[in-house]
Write an enzyme that holds these catalytic residues in place. Structure first.
Site, PDB file in Angstrom:
ATOM      1  N   ASP A 289      50.621  34.935  25.993  1.00 27.41           N
ATOM      2  CA  ASP A 289      51.750  35.656  26.595  1.00 27.41           C
ATOM      3  C   ASP A 289      51.319  36.425  27.841  1.00 27.41           C
ATOM      4  O   ASP A 289      50.167  36.837  27.951  1.00 27.41           O
ATOM      5  CB  ASP A 289      52.340  36.610  25.536  1.00 27.41           C
ATOM      6  CG  ASP A 289      53.749  37.053  25.887  1.00 27.41           C
ATOM      7  OD1 ASP A 289      54.380  36.432  26.774  1.00 27.41           O
ATOM      8  OD2 ASP A 289      54.229  38.025  25.267  1.00 27.41           O
TER       9      ASP A 289
ATOM     10  N   ASN B 278      52.223  35.431  31.246  1.00 24.80           N
ATOM     11  CA  ASN B 278      52.138  34.661  32.501  1.00 24.80           C
ATOM     12  C   ASN B 278      53.103  35.194  33.559  1.00 24.80           C
ATOM     13  O   ASN B 278      52.757  35.298  34.734  1.00 24.80           O
ATOM     14  CB  ASN B 278      52.477  33.185  32.254  1.00 24.80           C
ATOM     15  CG  ASN B 278      51.493  32.505  31.345  1.00 24.80           C
ATOM     16  OD1 ASN B 278      50.454  33.077  31.021  1.00 24.80           O
ATOM     17  ND2 ASN B 278      51.808  31.291  30.924  1.00 24.80           N
ATOM     18  N   GLY B 279      54.327  35.491  33.120  1.00 26.58           N
ATOM     19  CA  GLY B 279      55.360  35.953  34.062  1.00 26.58           C
ATOM     20  C   GLY B 279      54.972  37.275  34.688  1.00 26.58           C
ATOM     21  O   GLY B 279      55.056  37.453  35.913  1.00 26.58           O
ATOM     22  N   ARG B 280      54.501  38.215  33.861  1.00 25.85           N
ATOM     23  CA  ARG B 280      54.114  39.529  34.377  1.00 25.85           C
ATOM     24  C   ARG B 280      52.907  39.426  35.297  1.00 25.85           C
ATOM     25  O   ARG B 280      52.792  40.136  36.294  1.00 25.85           O
ATOM     26  CB  ARG B 280      53.819  40.478  33.201  1.00 25.85           C
ATOM     27  CG  ARG B 280      55.074  41.101  32.630  1.00 25.85           C
ATOM     28  CD  ARG B 280      54.828  41.695  31.277  1.00 25.85           C
ATOM     29  NE  ARG B 280      54.792  40.652  30.248  1.00 25.85           N
ATOM     30  CZ  ARG B 280      54.398  40.855  28.999  1.00 25.85           C
ATOM     31  NH1 ARG B 280      53.980  42.061  28.634  1.00 25.85           N
ATOM     32  NH2 ARG B 280      54.419  39.879  28.129  1.00 25.85           N
ATOM     33  N   TRP B 281      51.994  38.513  34.963  1.00 26.47           N
ATOM     34  CA  TRP B 281      50.800  38.316  35.798  1.00 26.47           C
ATOM     35  C   TRP B 281      51.233  37.880  37.213  1.00 26.47           C
ATOM     36  O   TRP B 281      50.751  38.406  38.209  1.00 26.47           O
ATOM     37  CB  TRP B 281      49.920  37.246  35.158  1.00 26.47           C
ATOM     38  CG  TRP B 281      48.597  37.008  35.824  1.00 26.47           C
ATOM     39  CD1 TRP B 281      47.428  37.671  35.589  1.00 26.47           C
ATOM     40  CD2 TRP B 281      48.324  36.034  36.837  1.00 26.47           C
ATOM     41  NE1 TRP B 281      46.437  37.173  36.386  1.00 26.47           N
ATOM     42  CE2 TRP B 281      46.950  36.161  37.170  1.00 26.47           C
ATOM     43  CE3 TRP B 281      49.073  35.064  37.505  1.00 26.47           C
ATOM     44  CZ2 TRP B 281      46.328  35.352  38.118  1.00 26.47           C
ATOM     45  CZ3 TRP B 281      48.464  34.264  38.457  1.00 26.47           C
ATOM     46  CH2 TRP B 281      47.093  34.410  38.754  1.00 26.47           C
TER      47      TRP B 281
ATOM     48  N   HIS C  25      52.318  30.568  34.996  1.00 24.65           N
ATOM     49  CA  HIS C  25      52.103  29.479  34.036  1.00 24.65           C
ATOM     50  C   HIS C  25      50.990  28.551  34.536  1.00 24.65           C
ATOM     51  O   HIS C  25      50.125  28.134  33.766  1.00 24.65           O
ATOM     52  CB  HIS C  25      53.393  28.673  33.825  1.00 24.65           C
ATOM     53  CG  HIS C  25      54.523  29.494  33.266  1.00 24.65           C
ATOM     54  ND1 HIS C  25      54.357  30.349  32.211  1.00 24.65           N
ATOM     55  CD2 HIS C  25      55.837  29.605  33.624  1.00 24.65           C
ATOM     56  CE1 HIS C  25      55.516  30.946  31.930  1.00 24.65           C
ATOM     57  NE2 HIS C  25      56.430  30.506  32.782  1.00 24.65           N
TER      58      HIS C  25
ATOM     59  N   THR D  26      61.018  27.735  20.351  1.00 23.10           N
ATOM     60  CA  THR D  26      62.425  27.335  20.265  1.00 23.10           C
ATOM     61  C   THR D  26      63.276  28.263  21.146  1.00 23.10           C
ATOM     62  O   THR D  26      64.158  27.814  21.872  1.00 23.10           O
ATOM     63  CB  THR D  26      62.895  27.446  18.789  1.00 23.10           C
ATOM     64  OG1 THR D  26      62.023  26.666  17.975  1.00 23.10           O
ATOM     65  CG2 THR D  26      64.318  26.971  18.620  1.00 23.10           C
TER      66      THR D  26
ATOM     67  N   LEU E  16      36.789  19.645  17.689  1.00 20.82           N
ATOM     68  CA  LEU E  16      37.834  20.675  17.590  1.00 20.82           C
ATOM     69  C   LEU E  16      39.188  19.979  17.560  1.00 20.82           C
ATOM     70  O   LEU E  16      39.396  18.995  18.268  1.00 20.82           O
ATOM     71  CB  LEU E  16      37.773  21.595  18.825  1.00 20.82           C
ATOM     72  CG  LEU E  16      38.953  22.566  19.023  1.00 20.82           C
ATOM     73  CD1 LEU E  16      38.881  23.720  18.023  1.00 20.82           C
ATOM     74  CD2 LEU E  16      38.975  23.132  20.446  1.00 20.82           C
TER      75      LEU E  16
END
Ligand code: IPE
Ligand code: IPE
Ligand code: MG
Length: 248
Positions: free
Chosen positions: A21, A23-26, A38, A67, A132
């Site tokens: 979480d 990405n937008g604020r960054w 993003h 969703t 992995l």
């Protein structure tokens, strides 16, 4: 010294789940559009996956699109789906090289057909990799998954394939999209938000939760080591007393 050296490799979580979480604020902090955030989050995905593979963590689940994220502006959704396609296309060879198996959970039929194809191809191509398992949660929400599981179980009961008395923890596990993976011991959320946002509600029942203010595009392998180290200092009691847990 890297925090990596402080990690006890005998006490590694088998499965780490991350809510990526912030990405937008960054991006906003840099005066850019949200999609720039993003795009810059991809590096953190790569670092986290490589760090998990190197350490010996067996499963990494990344919450990439919920969703509820379908309610975002169309432009952002389209850009995210494009980014998903281009990233998978670009990174499949790296997954192969690093022996990483790609998987996905969520309502994948809701993804644009191009995304579905690209994803299925990468899943197929990497299916024999063993170091992995990287699980992308896409168009995923825990409630969606639980509703699906309950429908399947109810149908089996209605068809007399199953008696309601047989419904238990394990049976529910077996009907979730996460049935092939152990429950995460550690759940990390970046960006300072302290909520679950409809992620793995059932599977996180006894997970250790780790919240960091770091925004996802700034998340590095050192931050991951820090989270694992923090996890290793905790006493997981599962309802017992400390004395019971410490008894050999
Ligand atoms: C997480 O970053 C990525 C997705 C949910 C797809 P956000 O886009 O939620 O970034 P913030 O929370 O608005 O900063
Ligand atoms: C959660 O992040 C979903 C993903 C990281 C994919 P959001 O940014 O959508 O969560 P809320 O709505 O702020 O809780
Ligand atoms: Mg967010």
């Amino acid at each position: 010294m890297s925090l990596k050296d402080k990690i006890n490799l005998q006490k590694l979580p088998k499965h780490i789940a991350i809510i990526m979480d912030g990405n937008g604020r960054w991006a906003k902090g840099k005066g850019k559009f949200r999609i720039f955030g993003h795009q810059n989050g991809v590096k953190a995905v790569k670092e986290s996956a490589e760090a998990c593979a190197e350490l010996g963590v067996s499963y990494l689940t990344l919450y990439a699109f919920s969703t509820e994220n379908w309610s975002r502006p169309k432009d952002e959704i389209n850009a995210l789906m494009e980014l998903l396609v281009s990233t998978i296309r670009k990174e499949t060879s790296t997954l192969q090289k690093n022996n990483i198996r790609l998987k996905a959970i969520g309502d994948l039929m809701d993804l644009p057909p191009k995304c579905q194809r690209e994803l299925q191809e990468a899943i197929e191509e990497t299916k024999n990799n063993t170091r992995l398992t990287l699980i992308l949660a896409l168009s995923y929400s825990a409630k969606w998954d639980m509703v699906n599981a309950i429908k399947q179980i109810a149908e089996k009961a209605a068809n007399h394939q199953l008696h309601p008395q047989e419904i238990n923890d394990m049976l529910i596990d077996q009907h979730l999209s996460t049935k092939d993976y152990p429950h995460p011991e550690l759940m990390i959320r970046t960006s300072g938000e302290q909520r679950i946002s409809n992620f793995l509600l059932w599977e996180l029942a006894y997970s250790e939760l780790y919240f960091t203010p770091v925004l996802w595009p700034d998340f590095t392998r050192e931050h991951l080591y820090e989270a694992i180290f923090d996890y290793q200092q905790r006493e997981r009691r599962f309802g017992k007393t400390s004395e019971q847990v410490l008894k050999p």
